[in-house]
Design a protein around this motif. Sequence first.
Motif, PDB file in Angstrom:
ATOM      1  N   LEU A 154      -4.492  38.644  59.125  1.00 44.12           N
ATOM      2  CA  LEU A 154      -3.984  39.966  58.782  1.00 44.12           C
ATOM      3  C   LEU A 154      -5.175  40.854  58.460  1.00 44.12           C
ATOM      4  O   LEU A 154      -5.900  40.609  57.503  1.00 44.12           O
TER       5      LEU A 154
ATOM      6  N   GLY B 233      -3.404  38.890  49.761  1.00 43.68           N
ATOM      7  CA  GLY B 233      -4.280  39.041  50.909  1.00 43.68           C
ATOM      8  C   GLY B 233      -4.932  37.735  51.289  1.00 43.68           C
ATOM      9  O   GLY B 233      -4.410  36.659  51.040  1.00 43.68           O
ATOM     10  N   ASP B 234      -6.125  37.818  51.926  1.00 39.42           N
ATOM     11  CA  ASP B 234      -6.842  36.609  52.293  1.00 39.42           C
ATOM     12  C   ASP B 234      -7.224  35.832  51.052  1.00 39.42           C
ATOM     13  O   ASP B 234      -7.613  36.390  50.033  1.00 39.42           O
TER      14      ASP B 234
ATOM     15  N   ALA C 273      -3.550  44.761  54.797  1.00 38.93           N
ATOM     16  CA  ALA C 273      -3.289  43.739  53.786  1.00 38.93           C
ATOM     17  C   ALA C 273      -2.925  44.308  52.425  1.00 38.93           C
ATOM     18  O   ALA C 273      -2.637  43.548  51.503  1.00 38.93           O
TER      19      ALA C 273
ATOM     20  N   TRP D 255       3.968  40.322  54.380  1.00 38.80           N
ATOM     21  CA  TRP D 255       3.116  40.763  55.486  1.00 38.80           C
ATOM     22  C   TRP D 255       3.878  41.734  56.384  1.00 38.80           C
ATOM     23  O   TRP D 255       5.051  41.494  56.711  1.00 38.80           O
TER      24      TRP D 255
ATOM     25  N   ALA E 253       0.007  42.883  50.453  1.00 38.35           N
ATOM     26  CA  ALA E 253       0.398  41.596  51.036  1.00 38.35           C
ATOM     27  C   ALA E 253      -0.041  40.446  50.142  1.00 38.35           C
ATOM     28  O   ALA E 253      -1.021  40.547  49.403  1.00 38.35           O
TER      29      ALA E 253
END
Length: 279
Positions: A237, A28-29, A242, A267, A245
Motif C-alpha cells: 500500500l 500502515g507498513d 496509507a 485499506w 490504514a
Amino acid sequence: MFDEQRATRRGLAFGAAGLLALAGCSTGDAAAEDQVHVDEDAGVEALQVEVLETFDHDATSFTQGLQLAEHPEHGTVLYESAGQYGASDVRIVDPGTGDVLASQDLPAEQFAEGLTLTDTDLWQITWQEHTAHRRDPVTLDVLDSVQYEGEGWGICYDGEQLVMSDGSATLTFRDPKTFEATGTVDVTLEGEPVFQINELECTGGQVWANLWQTDQIVRIDPATGEVGAVVDATGLLPAEEAGGADVLNGIAAAEEDGTFYLTGKLWPKLYLVEFTPAA
C-alpha cells in the motif's frame, strides 16, 4: 469489467535466535525492526509481491478474513469479515469494484475475526467471545453458533478440515461440521516457534498466513508446521494511500493458481498479486 480483466490475465513475528515477538498496535507498513529476514542458507524461500492488478476496497472495513468464491446470485465474489466492537459484520463484496453487495452485522459485543467457506457452510469466528457462527453462504444468515476455548484470529478450510489460528504458534484443526477440535500442530521456522499467526488461507495443500504487526506472509506445511516460505509485502500500500490504514491483513487465493488477493485493515485498495523470488 471485472470479468474482462480476469479473462485477460496471464497467468514474522518469530521467537528467539534473532526472531521477534511482537506486541502493541501500529498503522500502515509495519516497522522495519518487526520484519523477519530469511538467511540465504535457511532452506526457506524468500519471496516478494508482484502486483498484477489494483482494485478499490472499502476503507472502513477492518478486514479480518477474506475468501474468493462463486455466489449463485452475484457471481464471483469475495466473502469478507470486518472486525471491531460495534462495527463487526460479514459481507459479500464485488472484487472488481469494492462494492458491498450484502452484509449482516454481528452483535455489538462481538469482534469478528476470520472466516472460511466449507462445502456447505460459511464459518465466521470471533476474537475473545469464544463464538463461531455457522452461516448460510448465500444469505449470510446464522444457522448455528458454537463455543470454543481461547481466542479466534484466522481460519481456513483445506477441503477436509478447518485450520484455525489464535495468535500463538499453534494451529488447531477442527471438524467442519461440528467445529470440534481434532488436533494441533506447532508452527516453526528452522526449529523456532512462529507467533502472531493471523488471517489464514488454505490452498494447494499449504496454509498461507498473515503475521500480525508485520508486512509478512508465511507458507506453512500443515502436516509438519514447518514454514517453507516468507513473503515480504512491504510497501504494497503506497505511503500516499496509507493515511488511516492499519496493518496488512486479508489473503485469498485468486482464480489463477499462484495468484492471491491481498488487502489490509482499513485499506482503500485490494491487490491481485503473485509471489516471486526476492531480488
